[in-house]
Design an enzyme around this catalytic site. Structure first.
Site, PDB file in Angstrom:
ATOM      1  N   LYS A 223       4.301  -6.231   2.915  1.00  0.00           N
ATOM      2  CA  LYS A 223       3.109  -6.442   3.743  1.00  0.00           C
ATOM      3  C   LYS A 223       1.847  -6.476   2.895  1.00  0.00           C
ATOM      4  CE  LYS A 223       5.268  -3.288   7.054  1.00  0.00           C
ATOM      5  NZ  LYS A 223       5.890  -2.420   6.021  1.00  0.00           N
TER       6      LYS A 223
ATOM      7  N   MET B 283       0.794  -1.224   0.000  1.00  0.00           N
ATOM      8  CA  MET B 283       0.000   0.000   0.000  1.00  0.00           C
ATOM      9  C   MET B 283       0.833   1.283   0.000  1.00  0.00           C
ATOM     10  SD  MET B 283       0.181   1.614   3.271  1.00  0.00           S
ATOM     11  CE  MET B 283      -1.394   2.399   3.497  1.00  0.00           C
ATOM     12  N   TYR B 284       2.144   1.198   0.211  1.00  0.00           N
ATOM     13  CA  TYR B 284       2.975   2.398   0.189  1.00  0.00           C
ATOM     14  C   TYR B 284       2.991   2.962  -1.225  1.00  0.00           C
ATOM     15  CZ  TYR B 284       4.829   0.839   4.743  1.00  0.00           C
ATOM     16  OH  TYR B 284       4.968   0.427   6.046  1.00  0.00           O
ATOM     17  N   SER B 285       2.412   4.136  -1.360  1.00  0.00           N
ATOM     18  CA  SER B 285       2.296   4.789  -2.661  1.00  0.00           C
ATOM     19  C   SER B 285       1.625   3.873  -3.684  1.00  0.00           C
ATOM     20  CB  SER B 285       3.683   5.233  -3.163  1.00  0.00           C
ATOM     21  OG  SER B 285       3.578   6.227  -4.143  1.00  0.00           O
TER      22      SER B 285
END
Length: 326
Positions: A87, A58-60
């Site tokens: 993750k 989900m990071y960026s």
């Protein structure tokens, strides 16, 4: 660089883990940095002996994984020379099933992460949060199958209540599935609630701690002052930080600055040295937007705090409500 075991596994990781959340699409958040900024920082980390890198799908919205995969592929001659963690859990689109820890989402997400990372496996696959809508047995069996398929070497979890973590571990043990070997929890000098239950549980079970936000999102490094004064782009644009830390926490920051002055080092080194000395901590996950941030993290390994200094640093702490599980 110092190295230690990843929990009680045989895999050895650097005592500093480079967090890759900072690197992504700058148009999404002001404090994100593009690949051109990330490359010299990651290269310096590799030169210094860092072999442990943490990201998330989900990071960026996947851009962090893409940058991470390209840079590590360029900077390491062999895939086995670094330990890669990512993750799963948070929404990746508006799709009703493109989120959570259902078997459907876990199986789709590991393949999507591997594609973005440009590798056939991750070393540590972590659940980013607890999913109240999916039976833990469904999640643990799916994660076990990911490991058995060779797509992940180990499993880890992130912020949740100790009873939830114990329930997950028990489900895995009961069915002969793969257990979690790490806990990535919210733990630093101004947020120590994990010392009440989660940290002792992990110590008892041999689960390694890889804390996120070891500098309280820059709070312990001096990126803001009492009364709302903020010194950095991150401090001015990171709304989540304002939810986690407040003016009362500056009593701890004051002592960090005092001890740092006595050692003639930046406050960040003292805050990290304290965390590195805590029982069960494998490697704090450190973010860096400048080479100096990384240099401070690595130099913290050489800072030795006395028992008196540790007592001084811990004395101003005030209890918090549980923060970071959502």
């Amino acid at each position: 660089m110092e190295y230690t075991r990843l929990g009680t596994t045989g895999t050895r990781v650097s005592r500093i883990c480079l967090g890759m959340m900072t690197y992504g699409d700058p148009s999404q958040r002001e404090w994100f940095r593009g690949e051109d900024v990330a490359e010299p920082i990651v290269a310096h980390a590799v030169e210094a002996g860092v072999n442990f890198f943490d990201t998330a799908d989900m990071y960026s919205l996947g851009v962090s994984e893409e940058i991470t995969g390209r840079l590590l592929g360029k900077l390491f001659a062999n895939r086995d020379d670094y330990v890669l963690a990512t993750k799963v859990y948070h929404p990746m689109s508006d799709g009703v099933n493109d989120r959570g820890l259902s078997r459907k989402h876990v199986m789709a997400s590991i393949d999507n992460s591997l594609r973005r990372l440009g590798t056939d496996h991750v070393d540590l696959y972590q659940i980013h949060r607890w999913d109240p809508d999916t039976p833990i047995e469904e999640t643990m069996e799916a994660l076990h199958d990911v490991v058995k398929a060779g797509k992940a070497r180990y499993l880890g979890a992130s912020s949740m209540y100790a009873w939830q973590f114990a329930k997950a571990q028990h489900a895995a043990e009961r069915h002969g599935w793969t257990r979690f070997v790490t806990m990535q929890n919210h733990y630093n000098l101004v947020y120590r609630e994990e010392e009440r239950e989660m940290n002792p549980l992990c110590a008892d079970q041999g689960v390694g701690l890889i804390p996120w936000s070891p500098l309280a999102r820059g709070f312990l490094a001096g990126n803001r002052e009492r009364g709302g004064v903020k010194h950095t782009v991150r401090a001015n644009s990171d709304v989540f930080s304002d939810m986690l830390y407040g003016d009362a926490d500056f009593d701890v920051v004051d002592v960090v600055r005092e001890v740092a002055a006595e050692h003639d080092v930046p406050p960040a080194r003292i805050a990290l040295a304290w965390l590195l000395a805590k029982p069960g901590v494998t490697a704090p996950i450190v973010g860096a937007t400048k080479l100096g941030h990384l240099a401070d993290a690595i130099a913290a390994l050489d800072v030795e705090l006395t028992a008196d200094e540790i007592a001084r640093l811990e004395a101003p702490y005030r209890p918090h409500p549980i923060l970071g599980h959502a």
